[in-house]
Design an enzyme around this catalytic site. Structure first.
Site, PDB file in Angstrom:
ATOM      1  N   SER A  59       0.805  -1.224   0.000  1.00  0.00           N
ATOM      2  CA  SER A  59       0.000   0.000   0.000  1.00  0.00           C
ATOM      3  C   SER A  59       0.836   1.272   0.000  1.00  0.00           C
ATOM      4  CB  SER A  59      -0.948   0.023   1.206  1.00  0.00           C
ATOM      5  OG  SER A  59      -0.251   0.353   2.387  1.00  0.00           O
ATOM      6  N   LYS A 115       1.218   3.949   7.342  1.00  0.00           N
ATOM      7  CA  LYS A 115       0.536   4.850   6.422  1.00  0.00           C
ATOM      8  C   LYS A 115       1.064   6.275   6.585  1.00  0.00           C
ATOM      9  CE  LYS A 115      -2.603   1.932   4.759  1.00  0.00           C
ATOM     10  NZ  LYS A 115      -1.879   0.734   5.238  1.00  0.00           N
TER      11      LYS A 115
END
Length: 201
Positions: free
Chosen positions: A120, A157
């Site tokens: 991701s 993230k």
């Protein structure tokens, strides 16, 4: 520092002498020639071992990308488990090994490594298998890349604090951001990612 095998010592001496004589590091083939071997696979394995033990650093994509470490400045940090760069994933905190870096790369004590799983964060040049160097801290600034715990599960993230929520943004359009509305979920910052280390094959 960990002890070297006889062959690793020989490789380190070859690199040191080449740097002293030429002013730049040798290529894999030049090291292989000095060792009296024809292929470079064995050289790569020795360099990988020397890097893990903190004696040198390699630069990916460079034929002469070898830098010797100051042995008095090297430190070995634990790889404490895996963090998911993808969907939320339970944190794993079993120490799987150690990885040596130069002390000058540490801004504070308590830092540790997590091994990245998932894709991701590929547009931030963070890929599966990378080692993320994490500096423990309880908060973050917008755009920091962080390791966060959301309801007891860990994720890596990019961090954004917005009006009434926190957004944990992936760097891959195939993934949706994780939105934490104020008061709805428990979220905590484990630390800020201050470096990414990739071991060359």
């Amino acid at each position: 520092m960990e002890q070297l095998t006889a062959r690793q010592t020989e490789v380190l001496q070859i690199i040191t002498r080449h740097l002293e004589t030429c002013g730049y590091p040798p290529t894999l083939r030049e090291i292989a020639a000095k060792l009296g071997i024809s292929g470079t696979l064995g050289v790569m394995k020795h360099l990988e071992a020397l890097e893990k033990k903190g004696y040198l650093r390699r630069q990916e994509g460079s034929t002469r990308g070898i830098t010797l470490c100051n042995q008095n400045q090297a430190t070995s940090l634990p790889i404490v488990g895996v963090v998911r760069a993808g969907l939320l994933h339970p944190a794993i905190q079993d120490i799987e090994g150690h990885f040596a870096i130069d002390r000058s790369q540490l801004a504070s004590g308590g830092a540790f490594f997590l091994r990245v799983k998932g894709d991701s964060m590929i547009h931030a040049h963070i890929v599966e298998g990378d080692l993320a160097l994490v500096r423990p801290q309880p908060d973050a600034s917008n755009r920091d890349i962080v390791v966060a715990m959301v309801e007891g599960e860990a994720t890596l993230k990019r961090f954004y604090r917005e009006a009434d929520r926190i957004r944990l943004q992936p760097e891959n359009p195939n993934y949706e951001p994780i939105i934490i509305q104020k008061g709805e979920q428990e979220v905590s910052i484990v630390g800020k990612v201050v470096g990414i280390y990739r071991q060359m094959e």
